[in-house]
Design a protein around this motif. Structure first.
Motif, PDB file in Angstrom:
ATOM      1  N   SER A 166       2.338  21.721  -3.176  1.00 50.84           N
ATOM      2  CA  SER A 166       2.084  20.277  -3.169  1.00 50.84           C
ATOM      3  C   SER A 166       3.366  19.478  -3.364  1.00 50.84           C
ATOM      4  O   SER A 166       3.430  18.294  -3.004  1.00 50.84           O
ATOM      5  N   ARG A 167       4.398  20.100  -3.935  1.00 51.74           N
ATOM      6  CA  ARG A 167       5.679  19.403  -4.127  1.00 51.74           C
ATOM      7  C   ARG A 167       6.319  19.024  -2.797  1.00 51.74           C
ATOM      8  O   ARG A 167       7.054  18.033  -2.712  1.00 51.74           O
ATOM      9  N   CYS A 168       6.051  19.806  -1.759  1.00 51.70           N
ATOM     10  CA  CYS A 168       6.583  19.481  -0.429  1.00 51.70           C
ATOM     11  C   CYS A 168       6.102  18.106   0.004  1.00 51.70           C
ATOM     12  O   CYS A 168       6.869  17.294   0.523  1.00 51.70           O
ATOM     13  N   GLY A 169       4.835  17.835  -0.223  1.00 48.44           N
ATOM     14  CA  GLY A 169       4.280  16.550   0.163  1.00 48.44           C
ATOM     15  C   GLY A 169       4.861  15.393  -0.612  1.00 48.44           C
ATOM     16  O   GLY A 169       5.178  14.338  -0.048  1.00 48.44           O
ATOM     17  N   LEU A 170       5.042  15.562  -1.916  1.00 45.76           N
ATOM     18  CA  LEU A 170       5.552  14.475  -2.751  1.00 45.76           C
ATOM     19  C   LEU A 170       6.958  14.061  -2.336  1.00 45.76           C
ATOM     20  O   LEU A 170       7.220  12.873  -2.092  1.00 45.76           O
ATOM     21  N   TYR A 171       7.868  15.029  -2.243  1.00 42.14           N
ATOM     22  CA  TYR A 171       9.264  14.688  -1.976  1.00 42.14           C
ATOM     23  C   TYR A 171       9.490  14.287  -0.519  1.00 42.14           C
ATOM     24  O   TYR A 171      10.402  13.509  -0.232  1.00 42.14           O
ATOM     25  N   GLY A 172       8.669  14.809   0.392  1.00 39.50           N
ATOM     26  CA  GLY A 172       8.760  14.351   1.769  1.00 39.50           C
ATOM     27  C   GLY A 172       8.286  12.917   1.905  1.00 39.50           C
ATOM     28  O   GLY A 172       8.918  12.096   2.579  1.00 39.50           O
ATOM     29  N   PHE A 173       7.183  12.591   1.243  1.00 43.05           N
ATOM     30  CA  PHE A 173       6.657  11.226   1.309  1.00 43.05           C
ATOM     31  C   PHE A 173       7.612  10.237   0.634  1.00 43.05           C
ATOM     32  O   PHE A 173       7.724   9.085   1.069  1.00 43.05           O
ATOM     33  N   GLU A 174       8.292  10.674  -0.410  1.00 42.52           N
ATOM     34  CA  GLU A 174       9.201   9.791  -1.137  1.00 42.52           C
ATOM     35  C   GLU A 174      10.310   9.252  -0.227  1.00 42.52           C
ATOM     36  O   GLU A 174      10.728   8.090  -0.370  1.00 42.52           O
ATOM     37  N   ILE A 175      10.793  10.062   0.703  1.00 39.71           N
ATOM     38  CA  ILE A 175      11.862   9.614   1.603  1.00 39.71           C
ATOM     39  C   ILE A 175      11.398   8.424   2.435  1.00 39.71           C
ATOM     40  O   ILE A 175      12.119   7.429   2.594  1.00 39.71           O
TER      41      ILE A 175
ATOM     42  N   SER B  35      11.329  20.706   1.620  1.00 35.70           N
ATOM     43  CA  SER B  35      10.657  19.654   2.383  1.00 35.70           C
ATOM     44  C   SER B  35      11.639  18.578   2.827  1.00 35.70           C
ATOM     45  O   SER B  35      11.509  18.024   3.924  1.00 35.70           O
ATOM     46  N   THR B  36      12.640  18.276   1.998  1.00 37.98           N
ATOM     47  CA  THR B  36      13.648  17.281   2.388  1.00 37.98           C
ATOM     48  C   THR B  36      14.564  17.830   3.485  1.00 37.98           C
ATOM     49  O   THR B  36      15.037  17.080   4.337  1.00 37.98           O
ATOM     50  N   LEU B  37      14.816  19.141   3.458  1.00 34.60           N
ATOM     51  CA  LEU B  37      15.643  19.745   4.499  1.00 34.60           C
ATOM     52  C   LEU B  37      14.932  19.741   5.849  1.00 34.60           C
ATOM     53  O   LEU B  37      15.563  19.642   6.907  1.00 34.60           O
ATOM     54  N   LEU B  38      13.610  19.837   5.820  1.00 35.23           N
ATOM     55  CA  LEU B  38      12.835  19.855   7.064  1.00 35.23           C
ATOM     56  C   LEU B  38      12.538  18.459   7.588  1.00 35.23           C
ATOM     57  O   LEU B  38      12.146  18.307   8.755  1.00 35.23           O
TER      58      LEU B  38
ATOM     59  N   LEU C 200       0.818  -1.214   0.000  1.00 36.26           N
ATOM     60  CA  LEU C 200       0.000   0.000   0.000  1.00 36.26           C
ATOM     61  C   LEU C 200       0.853   1.266   0.000  1.00 36.26           C
ATOM     62  O   LEU C 200       0.455   2.289  -0.570  1.00 36.26           O
ATOM     63  N   VAL C 201       2.032   1.215   0.614  1.00 33.30           N
ATOM     64  CA  VAL C 201       2.923   2.380   0.639  1.00 33.30           C
ATOM     65  C   VAL C 201       3.464   2.646  -0.766  1.00 33.30           C
ATOM     66  O   VAL C 201       3.456   3.786  -1.257  1.00 33.30           O
TER      67      VAL C 201
ATOM     68  N   LYS D 241       3.679   8.882  10.921  1.00 32.81           N
ATOM     69  CA  LYS D 241       2.829  10.061  11.085  1.00 32.81           C
ATOM     70  C   LYS D 241       3.299  11.206  10.193  1.00 32.81           C
ATOM     71  O   LYS D 241       2.482  11.920   9.599  1.00 32.81           O
ATOM     72  N   LEU D 242       4.613  11.376  10.096  1.00 35.88           N
ATOM     73  CA  LEU D 242       5.143  12.441   9.254  1.00 35.88           C
ATOM     74  C   LEU D 242       4.779  12.208   7.791  1.00 35.88           C
ATOM     75  O   LEU D 242       4.429  13.144   7.064  1.00 35.88           O
ATOM     76  N   SER D 243       4.829  10.956   7.355  1.00 32.18           N
ATOM     77  CA  SER D 243       4.481  10.636   5.966  1.00 32.18           C
ATOM     78  C   SER D 243       3.007  10.862   5.698  1.00 32.18           C
ATOM     79  O   SER D 243       2.620  11.308   4.612  1.00 32.18           O
ATOM     80  N   LEU D 244       2.167  10.544   6.681  1.00 29.66           N
ATOM     81  CA  LEU D 244       0.733  10.818   6.528  1.00 29.66           C
ATOM     82  C   LEU D 244       0.502  12.314   6.363  1.00 29.66           C
ATOM     83  O   LEU D 244      -0.319  12.743   5.531  1.00 29.66           O
ATOM     84  N   PHE D 245       1.221  13.106   7.141  1.00 28.40           N
ATOM     85  CA  PHE D 245       1.115  14.563   7.019  1.00 28.40           C
ATOM     86  C   PHE D 245       1.523  15.017   5.613  1.00 28.40           C
ATOM     87  O   PHE D 245       0.834  15.835   4.988  1.00 28.40           O
TER      88      PHE D 245
END
Length: 583
Positions: A491-500, A431-434, A383-384, A451-455
């Motif tokens: 919205s790019r913040c969400g994509l690249y943060g979730f990718e990590i 987003s990756t720096l944060l 699912l991830v 939780k961070l990825s859900l955010f």
């Protein structure tokens, strides 16, 4: 030493319920927990003679006091299963430096080639479209096969094959482009007159059989380069890195910095390539190609240093201490299986059987797609990965060519589109720096990657939905126009943060014998996403129907968020078992 993993052996997916348990049996194939091992004396650690390999990392100096405590579980019955912390940092730095060098060359090349294709055929977008589609199509078909190769064969041989294929494809592509430019007359025009004369050349890319043949050959080479790059990404990022870096705190930092390198080169490389093109004109591709070609040599040298210094330690990549870092089949068996024996007839029979297997079974791309999907859907992190792939079924990206063309048609200026693209990369980088700071902070995200990825994924879903609402309100209003762009940028913040997080879970929760295949299926799915959006956009008869693409994109992104939310409810406490702390 041959790997004890048999090729046709069924590997059970890693069960997260097993990861959550406090005690695991020796036969359970779970990567979630590290094994508690008896302490080793400092004198034994000093016997590891790789002091020359150390590159210190200033950002991690504050963790040095904890080295002794964290290094107590390095051994299992005298077998090294985890490197000392300082060596993990050192080797990960080598890997990141090699990644930076090659990414600069690849991003520059990817930026400059479409510009020169439009020069070769100034009145047609067909060459650019076919050039991009061929790469995605090859990744779609051969992604699982590439991933399977990284699972089966020796790591150093895969690295050699990937780097050689990249260098071969780039070098020959430069020669072909030079011949094409000479044939079409671009180079002669650029040296005798102004740049504008290139568009008035009497010849074009499709004006002769020779130029068409060379263009087809260029497409093939670009696809080979794309597959070789995919092989290197999977091998280094999904196979090497988690095998060498066993501490989740260090692994997360490495993943974060790899994404920062990708986004940084996404901004810097096109700028430098454009500067070279401005200064050198039609011959710029030669200089950029030469730089890209020679960038593969330091990449190989750095990775070979890591391989040699890890191999001499006999590091085991599994917790039981059975699989060595050097294990894997020899690439010489890729087409012809291991024959052998004194009986020539028996050897020939094995060779014929192996060649038939190569054509019809083992390396048939369609067979590997089916087998890859079977393995993929039974993974605990299914699912991830699915959520991540669904985020690519969208045109709502500052880097999307379809959206860029539409906005240009709607009156957006070139400077607005340039800023739009640049800010998308900058906010993604931010987003990756944060990411690590949020995990370290004393808030709801502390040591909880889930939780961070859900955010992050909810953040992307909310902002793409906002962009859709303002698009529906009409972009003729300047307020709606800029809120639409700002929403996509955020919205790019969400994509690249979730990718990590997605990368980290694949590295830790997919068995090492299947991780390459699963990563290949993931790449294939992302390529499918791009192809589907291209097909849908091509079927639209008018830009008045562009809203259909907008809401299809929003639907896919929200579905991705729902997919991860289901995972979150089921495995909310997984990070406690992955030891995501001290990041």
């Amino acid at each position: 030493m041959e790997s004890p993993l048999i090729e046709n052996e069924e590997v059970e997916p890693i069960s997260l319920s097993v990861v959550a348990s406090t005690e695991t049996s020796k036969n359970e194939k779970t990567l979630g927990n590290e094994i508690n091992i008896k302490d080793k004396d400092d004198e034994e650690l000093e016997e590891i003679n790789i002091n020359q390999a150390i590159i210190t990392n200033g950002d991690d100096d504050d963790d040095d006091d904890d080295d002794d405590e964290e290094d107590n579980n390095q051994y299992n019955n005298g077998t090294l299963i985890k490197l000392p912390k300082k060596y993990e940092r050192s080797f990960s730095n080598y890997i990141m430096i090699s990644h930076l060098i090659t990414r600069m060359g690849d991003k520059s090349w990817a930026f400059i080639i479409p510009l020169f294709l439009i020069t070769l055929s100034p009145n047609s977008l067909i060459p650019i479209s076919v050039f991009g589609l061929s790469q995605y199509l090859f990744r779609l078909l051969f992604g699982p096969t590439i991933g399977k190769m990284t699972d089966k064969y020796k790591k150093v041989q895969i690295i050699k094959l990937g780097i050689f294929s990249q260098a071969f494809a780039i070098g020959l592509s430069c020669i072909i482009l030079f011949i094409l430019f000479k044939h079409v007359g671009v180079i002669e025009n650029s040296t005798t007159s102004s740049t504008s004369s290139t568009s008035t050349s009497s010849s074009t890319l499709f004006s002769s059989d020779l130029s068409i043949f060379l263009f087809i050959l260029l497409l093939l080479l670009s696809s080979i380069h794309s597959l070789a790059t995919q092989m290197m990404d999977i091998s280094v990022e999904r196979k090497w890195t988690p095998s060498i870096v066993k501490r989740d705190s260090i692994l997360t930092k490495v993943n974060t910095r790899m994404r920062q390198i990708d986004l940084g080169t996404e901004m810097l490389a096109p700028f430098l390539a454009g500067l070279v093109a401005q200064l050198c004109g039609a011959t710029a591709f030669i200089w950029i190609g030469v730089f890209n070609f020679f960038s593969f040599f330091p990449q190989y040298i750095l990775l070979k240093i890591v391989y040699d210094r890890v191999s001499v330690l006999n590091l085991k990549i599994d917790k039981e201490g059975l699989i060595d870092f050097k294990d894997g089949c020899d690439l010489s068996t890729f087409i012809y299986g291991g024959g052998g024996g004194d009986d020539d007839d028996q050897s020939n029979l094995k060779t014929k059987k192996s060649f038939k297997q190569f054509l019809m079974g083992e390396w048939n791309p369609f067979t590997n797609i089916i087998k890859g999907w079977i393995v993929f859907q039974r993974q605990s992190v299914f699912l991830v990965i699915l959520a991540y792939c669904l985020l690519w079924f969208t045109i709502l990206s500052p880097h999307d060519s379809i959206l860029t063309a539409y906005l240009s048609n709607q009156g957006y200026s070139y400077i607005e589109l340039s800023i739009f693209r640049g800010l998308g990369a900058i906010f993604g980088l931010g987003s990756t720096l944060l990411y690590n700071r949020l995990l370290k902070s004393k808030n709801v995200f502390k040591d909880n990657m889930n939780k961070l990825s859900l955010f992050y994924i909810l953040e992307e879903g909310i902002f793409v939905l906002i962009s859709g609402l303002f698009f529906a309100s009409s972009l003729s209003n300047w307020v709606n126009k800029y809120i639409f762009m700002i929403s996509i940028i955020l919205s790019r913040c969400g994509l690249y943060g979730f990718e990590i997080t997605e990368i980290h879970y694949v590295q830790r929760l997919v068995h090492h014998s299947e991780r390459g295949l699963v990563s290949g299926v993931e790449s294939s799915l992302c390529s499918l996403a791009v192809l589907i959006m291209f097909i849908i956009s091509s079927s639209l008869q008018s830009t008045n129907n562009f809203f259909i693409l907008i809401w299809i994109s929003i639907s896919f992104v929200l579905t991705g968020g729902l997919s991860f939310f289901v995972w979150f409810l089921k495995y909310n406490n997984i990070d406690k078992n992955l030891n995501v702390s001290n990041i």
